[in-house]
Design a protein around this motif. Sequence first.
Motif, PDB file in Angstrom:
ATOM      1  N   SER A   1       0.780  -1.236   0.000  1.00 53.85           N
ATOM      2  CA  SER A   1       0.000   0.000   0.000  1.00 53.85           C
ATOM      3  C   SER A   1       0.812   1.289   0.000  1.00 53.85           C
ATOM      4  O   SER A   1       0.456   2.237  -0.706  1.00 53.85           O
TER       5      SER A   1
ATOM      6  N   TYR B   1      -4.523  -2.225   4.967  1.00 50.68           N
ATOM      7  CA  TYR B   1      -5.032  -3.044   3.860  1.00 50.68           C
ATOM      8  C   TYR B   1      -5.679  -4.329   4.372  1.00 50.68           C
ATOM      9  O   TYR B   1      -6.780  -4.705   3.936  1.00 50.68           O
TER      10      TYR B   1
ATOM     11  N   VAL C   1      -4.947  -3.226  -5.841  1.00 43.11           N
ATOM     12  CA  VAL C   1      -4.771  -2.529  -4.559  1.00 43.11           C
ATOM     13  C   VAL C   1      -5.006  -1.036  -4.742  1.00 43.11           C
ATOM     14  O   VAL C   1      -5.722  -0.398  -3.958  1.00 43.11           O
TER      15      VAL C   1
END
Length: 374
Positions: free
Chosen positions: A134, A190, A336
Motif C-alpha cells: 500500500s 489493507y 490494490v
Amino acid sequence: MQNLKDKFQSWKRGRITRRSALFALGYSLVLSTTLLSCSTPDKNTQKQADSSSSNTTNTTNTASTSTASSGQKLIRIVRSKQLTALAVLEKQGNLEKRLAELGYKLEWPEFAAGPQQLEALNANGLDIASTAESPPVFAQAAGTPLVYLAANSSDGRAVSLLVPNNSTVKSIKDLKGKKVAFQKASIGHYLLVRALEKEGLKLSDVQSVFLPPPDANGAFNQGKVDAWFIWEPFVTRNVQNKVGRVLLDGGNGLRDTNNFYSTTRKFYQENPEVIKVFLEELQKAQIWSKQHPKEIAELLAPVTQLDVPTLEAMHGKYDFALEPITEKIITKQQQVADKWYSLGLIPKKVNVRDGFLKPEEYTKITPQDVLAKQ
C-alpha cells in the motif's frame, strides 16, 4: 491635567495592544489545533501523528544529500528491525564491502513504517525502501516518481490483528463500532479492509485510529484502543507480555499481495550497478536466512529485542524469498490501487504500471536464480 490624560490614553493603548497580541496568539493556537484535528480524511474517529516529529524514529539521515563527508557517494537503505533478510544484510556487512569497492558509503536510516520511508524517498532522505503493497500506491498518488525494484514474499503470518488479553472480542464482527489502531496506508490498513469485507463489513463500521507503530503500541498498552493491526516483532512482544492476543493474522489467504523494494526513478537511472549489487547480496541473505533459523535468530536477537528461542519459533512466519516482477504482481498491485481509490483514500486513480520497469530492465538488475522462478 492634560499630562494625566495623555498618560491615561498611553496606558489604555498599551493595554489594548497587549490584549490584541494575546488574542492573536490564542487564535493561532486554536487554528493550528483545528487544522490538525480536521486533517483526517473521513468521518471515523482518527488520529494521525505529526509527520514532522513521530513519523520517523531517526531524523538525522533525512538531509537532502548524496555525498558522504569522505567524498564517497552516499547510499541510504532503510534499516529493518524485523526477522528479515534485509536486517541480516546489514549485520553481515557484505553489501557494505561491495559498495565500498564501487565508491559508495552505506548508511541505514530507520523509519517508523512504510509511509514514512516513502516520504523520505521523495524528499531525497532515503534511496531504497522496503514496504508492503500500500505505501507505494499512496506515494504514487502523491506524485512520487517511484520505481518498484523487486518483490518479496508476502510473509502474511507476520502481520496480526491484536486485541487486549481481557477483550470480549472473539471475531472481526465484534469490532463493529470499536477503535482499531493501525498505520495509515500500511499493510495493517489493507488487511483490516480485507478482513472486514470478508465478514460483510466496511472500514466505516469501525473507528479507525491512525497511529504509527510506536504510538499505537503505547495506546494499545494503555487500553485506549480496542484492537491493533501490526507486524512483528510488536505482535510477539505484546503476546509475551500478556498485553494482547492474536485475533487473526494475514495467513490463510487473507494477505494476497507482496512486499516491495523501491527507489526513485532518478536513483535507478543514475545507479543501476548499485541496485544490481544490492539485489544480488539481498538474494544471498534471503537464502542464508531461510537455511539458518538458529543463526539468524542469534544474529538478530539484539535488533528485535526478542530471545533466540522465540525468534527461532517465529522463523516459520517468513518465506525469505525474492520474487520476480511478473504481470500477475503488477495486476494485483493495480487492484490494490483501485481499492484505495474506491474508498476515497487516495485523491486520484493511479496507474501503478508507471512505477514498474520494462521486462528487459528487470532482467539486467534481478539475480538469475530469482528470474528463473518466472
